[in-house]
Design an enzyme around this catalytic site. Structure first.
Site, PDB file in Angstrom:
ATOM      1  N   LYS A 104       0.886  -1.171   0.000  1.00 46.15           N
ATOM      2  CA  LYS A 104       0.000   0.000   0.000  1.00 46.15           C
ATOM      3  C   LYS A 104       0.922   1.218   0.000  1.00 46.15           C
ATOM      4  CE  LYS A 104      -4.176   1.784   2.232  1.00 46.15           C
ATOM      5  NZ  LYS A 104      -4.986   2.007   1.060  1.00 46.15           N
TER       6      LYS A 104
HETATM    7  N1  PMP Z   1      -6.986  -2.043  -3.139  1.00 48.34           N
HETATM    8  C1  PMP Z   1      -6.440  -0.836  -2.970  1.00 48.34           C
HETATM    9  C2  PMP Z   1      -5.534  -0.296  -4.028  1.00 48.34           C
HETATM   10  C3  PMP Z   1      -6.740  -0.072  -1.826  1.00 48.34           C
HETATM   11  O1  PMP Z   1      -6.221   1.145  -1.672  1.00 48.34           O
HETATM   12  C4  PMP Z   1      -7.604  -0.611  -0.858  1.00 48.34           C
HETATM   13  C5  PMP Z   1      -7.924   0.199   0.366  1.00 48.34           C
HETATM   14  N2  PMP Z   1      -6.954   0.012   1.358  1.00 48.34           N
HETATM   15  C6  PMP Z   1      -8.131  -1.883  -1.061  1.00 48.34           C
HETATM   16  C7  PMP Z   1      -7.803  -2.573  -2.207  1.00 48.34           C
HETATM   17  C8  PMP Z   1      -9.011  -2.524  -0.032  1.00 48.34           C
HETATM   18  O2  PMP Z   1      -8.251  -2.858   1.089  1.00 48.34           O
HETATM   19  P1  PMP Z   1      -8.875  -2.834   2.564  1.00 48.34           P
HETATM   20  O3  PMP Z   1     -10.096  -3.667   2.516  1.00 48.34           O
HETATM   21  O4  PMP Z   1      -7.820  -3.433   3.398  1.00 48.34           O
HETATM   22  O5  PMP Z   1      -9.184  -1.427   2.883  1.00 48.34           O
END
Ligand code: PMP
Length: 322
Positions: free
Chosen positions: A172
């Site tokens: 991330k």
């Molecule tokens: N993909 C991306 C690129 C994201 O930024 C996010 C948000 N964090 C997600 C998927 C979903 O991840 P999460 O459920 O952990 O928020």
């Protein structure tokens, strides 16, 4: 409110800044959390972050931080993938989040953004791997859309999701978001709300900021973790909830044409929660409203976030309100 407007509201810090921000081991008054203009590490190509939510419990007595330790583990993973060294342990950051929520005295849902970046003055684009990292934890009130009837128009993007051959999709990292932003803008320019990105193999990957699943004949299918997705914590939560509901779940490669044939499609993410897709590439998904599987999942997700489902105590960090 349209879906796009709703999500922009959720993503923006709003007008009232919090009193405190957590920086390098201590609470700092918001206005004093400054950086020099040449200290570009906080916004540089080498910065990683997390997006975490704390929900106000149904009893109004506590904030419930959802899967805090899993988010902090992903932050640690992102730092490693981007060759950054975190100066704080996950336990220290866990305490920082609790301390910050208490100091800011939120009595509503709040969003938290821990953020690790090379500190100090940086003149090199290729930030060295041994650059001293700084961590901040920012937070702001966040209005949940859990109780809102909503849906979004999605379209497959011409931009491919970053892949293992270019940048690690499991990180991330802020730099990865240039990719999702271009896809989002393309979707908006073409009259849709959100993009669906394909991966390097031209299989379905994810949205720009959320994972995705589809339902056909009662079976849920979601792109596997090797499809170029960020390992979504909401995705993992949704799959666990679906399994408890007896819904068959497949994690596998998903073809673009399966999107057109799906009975239901939904996005899953911390910010987006469970967001039904009502059109895909301009085609209506079933009758154009959230389907039964999506609705049941969304309700279960809402109960879990509000502390009304005690089957997953390991996922909840309680912060009592004073
Ligand atoms: N993909 C991306 C690129 C994201 O930024 C996010 C948000 N964090 C997600 C998927 C979903 O991840 P999460 O459920 O952990 O928020």
């Amino acid at each position: 409110m349209t879906t796009a407007a709703a999500l922009e509201t959720l993503a923006s810090p709003g007008t009232a800044n919090p009193e405190w921000i957590w920086r390098s081991g201590a609470l700092v008054p918001w206005d004093e959390a400054a950086v020099h203009v040449n200290a570009v590490g906080h916004a540089s190509v080498a910065a990683v972050f997390e997006g975490i939510k704390a929900y106000l419990a149904a009893d109004g007595q506590r904030l419930l931080v959802f899967r805090l330790d899993d988010h902090l583990r992903r932050l640690t993973d992102s730092a490693r993938l981007c060759r950054l060294t975190l100066p704080h342990t996950a336990q220290e950051l866990h305490r920082a989040v609790v301390e910050l929520l208490t100091a800011n005295d939120y009595r509503q849902d709040a969003y938290l953004r821990p953020w690790a970046f090379p500190g100090g003055i940086i003149r090199e684009q290729m930030v060295p791997a041994d650059a001293l990292c700084e961590v901040i934890v920012d937070s702001w009130p966040f209005r949940s859309a859990l109780d809102t009837e909503r849906g979004c128009r999605a379209a497959v993007s011409s931009w491919l999701r970053v892949g293992e051959s270019s940048m690690p999709p499991r990180a991330k990292a802020f730099s990865n978001y240039h990719n999702g932003r271009l896809a989002m803008m393309e979707a908006r320019e073409n009259g849709h709300d959100w993009p669906v990105m394909l991966n390097e193999r031209h299989k379905v990957s994810e949205g720009a900021g959320a994972c995705l699943a589809l339902v056909r004949d009662g079976v849920v299918a979601t792109p596997s973790l090797s499809s170029g997705v960020l390992p979504g914590i909401t995705r993992d939560t949704a799959l666990a909830l679906l399994r408890t509901q007896g819904v068959p779940v497949e994690e596998r490669e998903v073809d673009r044409s399966e999107l057109c044939l799906a009975d239901e499609i939904f996005f899953m993410g911390t910010a987006w929660e469970i967001l039904p897709v009502t059109t895909i590439d301009g085609l209506r998904v079933a009758d154009g409203t959230a389907g039964a599987v999506t609705r049941r999942l969304s309700e279960a997700y809402g109960r879990l976030m509000r502390g009304e489902d005690d089957r997953f105590p390991q996922w909840i960090t309680e912060v009592p309100l004073s």
